[in-house]
Scaffold this active site. Sequence first.
Site, PDB file in Angstrom:
ATOM      1  N   ILE A  18      -9.136  48.712  22.331  1.00 33.13           N
ATOM      2  CA  ILE A  18      -8.113  48.835  23.383  1.00 33.13           C
ATOM      3  C   ILE A  18      -6.697  48.825  22.835  1.00 33.13           C
ATOM      4  O   ILE A  18      -5.738  48.973  23.595  1.00 33.13           O
ATOM      5  CB  ILE A  18      -8.263  47.704  24.419  1.00 33.13           C
ATOM      6  CG1 ILE A  18      -8.151  46.328  23.756  1.00 33.13           C
ATOM      7  CG2 ILE A  18      -9.563  47.842  25.182  1.00 33.13           C
ATOM      8  CD1 ILE A  18      -8.215  45.174  24.752  1.00 33.13           C
ATOM      9  N   GLY A  19      -6.531  48.653  21.531  1.00 31.69           N
ATOM     10  CA  GLY A  19      -5.180  48.659  20.987  1.00 31.69           C
ATOM     11  C   GLY A  19      -5.195  48.512  19.485  1.00 31.69           C
ATOM     12  O   GLY A  19      -6.193  48.127  18.873  1.00 31.69           O
ATOM     13  N   GLY A  21      -2.257  47.701  15.982  1.00 32.45           N
ATOM     14  CA  GLY A  21      -0.916  47.340  15.552  1.00 32.45           C
ATOM     15  C   GLY A  21      -0.822  47.384  14.045  1.00 32.45           C
ATOM     16  O   GLY A  21      -1.760  47.786  13.348  1.00 32.45           O
ATOM     17  N   GLY A  22       0.326  46.972  13.514  1.00 31.22           N
ATOM     18  CA  GLY A  22       0.512  47.009  12.081  1.00 31.22           C
ATOM     19  C   GLY A  22      -0.356  46.016  11.349  1.00 31.22           C
ATOM     20  O   GLY A  22      -0.688  46.205  10.182  1.00 31.22           O
ATOM     21  N   MET A  23      -0.749  44.929  12.017  1.00 30.55           N
ATOM     22  CA  MET A  23      -1.479  43.856  11.356  1.00 30.55           C
ATOM     23  C   MET A  23      -2.940  43.782  11.773  1.00 30.55           C
ATOM     24  O   MET A  23      -3.773  43.266  11.036  1.00 30.55           O
ATOM     25  CB  MET A  23      -0.792  42.520  11.661  1.00 30.55           C
ATOM     26  CG  MET A  23      -1.328  41.338  10.883  1.00 30.55           C
ATOM     27  SD  MET A  23      -0.400  39.837  11.208  1.00 30.55           S
ATOM     28  CE  MET A  23      -0.781  39.569  12.941  1.00 30.55           C
ATOM     29  N   VAL A  26      -7.274  45.559  18.177  1.00 31.42           N
ATOM     30  CA  VAL A  26      -7.694  44.745  19.313  1.00 31.42           C
ATOM     31  C   VAL A  26      -8.855  45.431  20.029  1.00 31.42           C
ATOM     32  O   VAL A  26      -8.796  46.639  20.298  1.00 31.42           O
ATOM     33  CB  VAL A  26      -6.534  44.502  20.293  1.00 31.42           C
ATOM     34  CG1 VAL A  26      -6.972  43.553  21.409  1.00 31.42           C
ATOM     35  CG2 VAL A  26      -5.321  43.927  19.569  1.00 31.42           C
ATOM     36  N   LYS A  41      -8.959  40.134  18.469  1.00 31.06           N
ATOM     37  CA  LYS A  41      -7.985  40.735  17.548  1.00 31.06           C
ATOM     38  C   LYS A  41      -8.520  40.549  16.132  1.00 31.06           C
ATOM     39  O   LYS A  41      -8.741  39.425  15.677  1.00 31.06           O
ATOM     40  CB  LYS A  41      -6.622  40.077  17.704  1.00 31.06           C
ATOM     41  CG  LYS A  41      -5.569  40.619  16.751  1.00 31.06           C
ATOM     42  CD  LYS A  41      -4.157  40.199  17.144  1.00 31.06           C
ATOM     43  CE  LYS A  41      -3.688  40.932  18.369  1.00 31.06           C
ATOM     44  NZ  LYS A  41      -2.251  40.725  18.635  1.00 31.06           N
ATOM     45  N   ASP A 135       8.687  36.939  16.836  1.00 33.82           N
ATOM     46  CA  ASP A 135       8.474  38.381  16.997  1.00 33.82           C
ATOM     47  C   ASP A 135       8.465  38.763  18.475  1.00 33.82           C
ATOM     48  O   ASP A 135       7.592  39.495  18.937  1.00 33.82           O
ATOM     49  CB  ASP A 135       7.167  38.803  16.324  1.00 33.82           C
ATOM     50  CG  ASP A 135       7.084  40.324  16.129  1.00 33.82           C
ATOM     51  OD1 ASP A 135       8.143  40.981  16.149  1.00 33.82           O
ATOM     52  OD2 ASP A 135       5.973  40.850  15.962  1.00 33.82           O
TER      53      ASP A 135
END
Length: 720
Positions: A18-19, A21-23, A26, A41, A135
């Site tokens: 569902i997603g 990111g840089g790290m 998810v 995650k 962040d």
Amino acid sequence: MIKIGMMIGDRYEILEKIGTGGMSDVYKAKCHKLNRFVAVKVLKQEFSENANFVSKFRTEAQAAAGLMHPNIVNVYDVGEENDIYYIVMELVEGITLKKYIEKKARLSFKEAVSIAIQVSMGIEAAHNNHIIHRDIKPQNIIISRDGKVKVTDFGIAKAATSNTITSNVMGSVHYTSPEQARGGYSDEKSDVYSLGITMFEMLTGRVPFNGETTVAIAIKHIQEEMPSPKEFVPEIPDSVEGIVLKCCQKSPDRRYQNMQELVSDLKQSLMYPDENFVVQNDPDLESGTRMITPGDMEQIKRRTAYKDTSHEYEEYTEREEPLRLRSEVEEDYEEAEEEGEEDDYDYNPKMERVTTFLALLGGVVICVIVIILVINVFGTHEEEGNQGNQTGPITTSEPSSDQTDDTKYVKMPEVKGRGVEEVRNELTTFGLKSEVTYEESDTVALGLVIDANVETDAEVAVGSTVLLTASAGPQAIPVPDVTKKSYEDAYAALTKEGFAVTRAEGYSDDVEKGLVISQVPEAETRVANGTNITVTVSVGKERVWVPRLLGLSEQDGTITAIEAGLQIGSVAQVYNSEFEEGMICYQSFSQGSYVEPGTALDIKVSKGPENSPQPQTVYRYNASIMAPTVEEAPDYVSGTEVVVTLIADDGMVLLDTKTSGFPLAANYYGLKASAGIITMSYTVTTGGTTSTDPDTGETIAIPGMTEPRSFTRRVEFTPE
């Protein structure tokens, strides 16, 4: 590698991605032990291979798991399996604030302030637990489908920054504070700055600083003046502008010192948007320093233009673009020199360079002397201490004959009698992996390590797996699974096995009222006989208690509603002799009602009694609506959900709600009609019957039918 359909931790089934990111990536997953959907995650591979980062990540994620707040995405679990490091979080159905802004171009100031209040409350809860986000940005703020705002990734940013992860991992540099851009110390006020940038984007649809590279943007955060959001959207109120600019001050001492101060001003801006009540912090004035004149400021800028820009360049520039940035800085400096020749103050650029060089040279010499002294003083003590009592990993200087030259080795620490998680974290910092098995023990307490497959002080190759054996406690027995059972059945099942039971209650959108949502310890966990098991019983979907707003000022009523998890809808001004001018005389949901979080309350504010020779008679209705009686509804069963409506004779709908709890409070003022009708609607299930098939003789069960029921009550209103 994560694949759809695989099971992690023997309980989380991966359903879909569902997603990303840089790290991390998810995934939506289903927890089979608690029968609920969660978000998992998963760290990307480049970070999973960094032992120091993994250790810090686990520590910070566990700290974030202690946070419980309505405006924070809660962390449920942290784990590792086959070099897959993951955290399990609350699954929030909704979109990020970033996508919401992109969808609407920009938000109204009321909507932006309302979102900022909820974000601030979540951050404040974290700060109270000594957790700094570091962040804050729209990508880390989620707006759920029911309108609730939640902040995610608490504690994870700290794990990344403490291990010098690059900026492309840490998210956009557009929201970073000047002290973070410098690589210096950051605290709660860094989150205030990032939230200010986020508010700027909500109000204008853009970020205040932009550039071609991250270095250029970082330098703008440090050097350039913060633009006013009113430059892009002139209709932004003065108070909101002041709040944003105060949040985004370069110096942390000039910002809001905590989230409580920020929330207070945000709430006040909803009431008095055009008033300039924001107090700007000025530590320089407080300490008696005189104000710098515009002429002084220009002089300082010209004298420091080259030095400051060169310093920021050397600290932040990337290796692939030094020539372009240096040339630009030198051109700016030459222009500053030419302008300086026309001024009538005494300034020698060559002497300035010489002075700067000598100062830097002296500083370097002093630093070298200090370092030598520190090594001489503390180095010997540290070596002696390490020889006498070695507690950390020591790379062997003389590897045995069967060890290759390329392999690094560490000495196995003492693990017996220590906590499992403590030992696993320590082994991770040494570059070792670990697996745990549990066995019953009458001599070793639950959760402590009994033994390991590697002896203490033995040399172990980095990357090896250490097998730990931990205690499951004396006479450990598995805890039965009682989720989705009624409390009575759960109590009977647990006490039958010899466990004690503690009941807790909680809201749930998925588990029916009266059934068990979760249990601690979880099902199949082996614990000692007689252990207390806490079961959380569902009380249904989350509902918010409606406070009394009548008699409060519009400002106090709005704040009271927001603190209760509600919103203010329409506001009307009406004549009312019951309440003084400026006081709330009507609320669309009466005090004591239970509604969904985020529900908007319409209010009316009194303009005082109407000055008319023949004022129109107005009425009020203050009563408790009771449950259906036997005469009204013979087949009504207590606890059945009932739709209750109250309509005045002039057609005005005063109440339209569902409830299973009576009495229901009703408080209405300024009514033009003298009476109204209450209608109650509900459903009943008639009993099933059986019949016999004439051909086969079999008995056929006919299920009951659900039928609607309703009745009305006539009620009279009281003149005010």
